[in-house]
Design a protein around this motif. Structure first.
Motif, PDB file in Angstrom:
ATOM      1  N   LEU A  72       1.062   2.217  -3.471  1.00 38.37           N
ATOM      2  CA  LEU A  72      -0.139   2.938  -3.908  1.00 38.37           C
ATOM      3  C   LEU A  72      -0.015   4.419  -3.539  1.00 38.37           C
ATOM      4  O   LEU A  72      -0.303   5.302  -4.349  1.00 38.37           O
ATOM      5  CB  LEU A  72      -1.381   2.321  -3.260  1.00 38.37           C
ATOM      6  CG  LEU A  72      -2.741   2.931  -3.623  1.00 38.37           C
ATOM      7  CD1 LEU A  72      -3.815   1.848  -3.643  1.00 38.37           C
ATOM      8  CD2 LEU A  72      -3.179   3.988  -2.647  1.00 38.37           C
ATOM      9  N   PHE A  93      -2.222  -2.930  -8.708  1.00 37.12           N
ATOM     10  CA  PHE A  93      -3.133  -1.778  -8.701  1.00 37.12           C
ATOM     11  C   PHE A  93      -3.789  -1.641 -10.071  1.00 37.12           C
ATOM     12  O   PHE A  93      -3.192  -1.949 -11.097  1.00 37.12           O
ATOM     13  CB  PHE A  93      -2.364  -0.485  -8.386  1.00 37.12           C
ATOM     14  CG  PHE A  93      -1.490  -0.627  -7.178  1.00 37.12           C
ATOM     15  CD1 PHE A  93      -2.037  -0.666  -5.910  1.00 37.12           C
ATOM     16  CD2 PHE A  93      -0.108  -0.784  -7.312  1.00 37.12           C
ATOM     17  CE1 PHE A  93      -1.231  -0.830  -4.786  1.00 37.12           C
ATOM     18  CE2 PHE A  93       0.707  -0.946  -6.199  1.00 37.12           C
ATOM     19  CZ  PHE A  93       0.149  -0.972  -4.938  1.00 37.12           C
ATOM     20  N   ASN A 129      -7.808   1.024  -0.898  1.00 39.00           N
ATOM     21  CA  ASN A 129      -7.338  -0.340  -0.673  1.00 39.00           C
ATOM     22  C   ASN A 129      -8.525  -1.081  -0.071  1.00 39.00           C
ATOM     23  O   ASN A 129      -8.639  -1.205   1.134  1.00 39.00           O
ATOM     24  CB  ASN A 129      -6.146  -0.341   0.291  1.00 39.00           C
ATOM     25  CG  ASN A 129      -5.741  -1.757   0.679  1.00 39.00           C
ATOM     26  OD1 ASN A 129      -6.056  -2.717  -0.017  1.00 39.00           O
ATOM     27  ND2 ASN A 129      -5.055  -1.891   1.808  1.00 39.00           N
ATOM     28  N   THR A 176       0.826  -1.204   0.000  1.00 42.45           N
ATOM     29  CA  THR A 176       0.000   0.000   0.000  1.00 42.45           C
ATOM     30  C   THR A 176       0.866   1.262   0.000  1.00 42.45           C
ATOM     31  O   THR A 176       0.425   2.331  -0.425  1.00 42.45           O
ATOM     32  CB  THR A 176      -0.989  -0.058   1.182  1.00 42.45           C
ATOM     33  OG1 THR A 176      -1.677  -1.318   1.109  1.00 42.45           O
ATOM     34  CG2 THR A 176      -2.015   1.057   1.121  1.00 42.45           C
ATOM     35  N   GLU A 197      -6.218  -0.741  -5.118  1.00 43.32           N
ATOM     36  CA  GLU A 197      -5.365  -1.903  -4.856  1.00 43.32           C
ATOM     37  C   GLU A 197      -6.216  -3.159  -4.987  1.00 43.32           C
ATOM     38  O   GLU A 197      -7.410  -3.141  -4.681  1.00 43.32           O
ATOM     39  CB  GLU A 197      -4.778  -1.812  -3.436  1.00 43.32           C
ATOM     40  CG  GLU A 197      -3.855  -2.984  -3.095  1.00 43.32           C
ATOM     41  CD  GLU A 197      -3.139  -2.843  -1.754  1.00 43.32           C
ATOM     42  OE1 GLU A 197      -2.807  -1.703  -1.351  1.00 43.32           O
ATOM     43  OE2 GLU A 197      -2.925  -3.883  -1.123  1.00 43.32           O
TER      44      GLU A 197
END
Ligand code: GLN
Length: 268
Positions: free
Chosen positions: A92, A262, A179, A89, A231
């Motif tokens: 991201l 992603f 996410n 993450t 995500e």
């Protein structure tokens, strides 16, 4: 129980190395490992013994014992109401930060914010933008608000599912990041390392794709002409991209480990 006895017990019973045992103990008690090497006869706190047992025997996450996790260089408070932020993450967030800078984006929304890690990290890196975030769990929102205050990030949080809490302001949002829960139900049930994290934050239904299906069915009109970064699971990323192709042209972006992770959509 003395330090030495604790090490012997776990080394013998569970085949865990002394270093690993002391590493976990030192994290729980916020001490250097050398402290225990110097004081092998020290009595370990009752609560530490209990927590170490829970961690090594039941797989209880260390982050829920210490109530902290490092994410994008900041220390976030976490508890059982929120997912423990993962390294993927961070990719991201880095992608979002670059995009916001390049495209001069000013209004960002994070759906399913949990601990607030994504929204707060974006805001901490680019102060001159409006960041909003939602989560279906009011306990998660409480945790996210606590983190925003602790880290000095001005993010607007609201409780609610999907885009619901921000429907009225959605026009001005240029970038949506998320996410969402994307783990297959069967996988969660068979995986001990996930069983202490909030089910609602992980469970994506039978094929892990429920969130993406709802988003495209219910909100596709509201999502066109925005930047979107979601995500998803490395194992289902093609399926996620296919579902999201109802909104725009999906591009699969890999994480730092080279796994398709992603889905990115640009406005037409
Ligand atoms: N990355 C988490 C995992 O694979 C899942 C997070 C999520 O469902 N959003 O354990």
């Amino acid at each position: 129980m003395k330090v030495q006895e604790l090490v012997n017990k776990f080394q013998g019973e569970l085949k865990i190395s002394p270093f690993h045992i002391l590493k976990v103990l030192s994290q729980i008690e916020e001490k250097d490992i050398s402290f225990y090497l110097i004081n092998p006869n020290l009595e370990v706190r009752e609560s530490s013994v209990r927590n170490i047992l829970k961690h090594f025997k039941e797989g209880y996450p260390i982050e829920y014992i210490t109530n902290k996790v490092k994410f994008m260089g900041n220390e976030f408070y976490v508890n059982e109401n929120v997912l423990i932020p993962r390294i993927e993450t961070e990719d991201l967030v880095i992608f979002a930060i670059n995009l916001i800078k390049e495209e001069k984006i000013k209004n960002v929304l994070d759906i399913g914010t949990g601990s607030g890690a994504i929204a707060i990290s974006i805001k901490k890196n680019i102060n001159d933008i409006n960041v909003k975030a939602s989560d279906i769990s009011s306990e998660a929102i409480k945790t996210a608000k606590y983190n925003a205050k602790k880290l000095g990030a001005n993010v607007e949080f609201k409780t609610g599912a999907y885009l619901e809490p921000f429907l009225e302001e959605l026009n001005e949002i240029e970038l949506i990041v998320s996410n969402p829960p994307y783990v297959e139900t069967d996988f969660i049930d068979s995986n001990t390392s996930l069983k202490y994290e909030p089910y609602i934050a992980l469970n994506g239904g039978n094929d892990g794709q429920n969130f993406f299906r709802v988003i495209t069915k219910k909100y596709s009109n509201l999502l066109i002409n925005k930047y979107l970064i979601f995500e998803s699971s490395e194992f289902s990323i093609n399926k996620t991209a296919m579902i999201l192709s109802n909104i725009g042209v999906p591009k699969i972006i890999p994480d730092s480990f080279g796994k398709g992770r992603f889905v990115f959509i640009s406005p037409d």
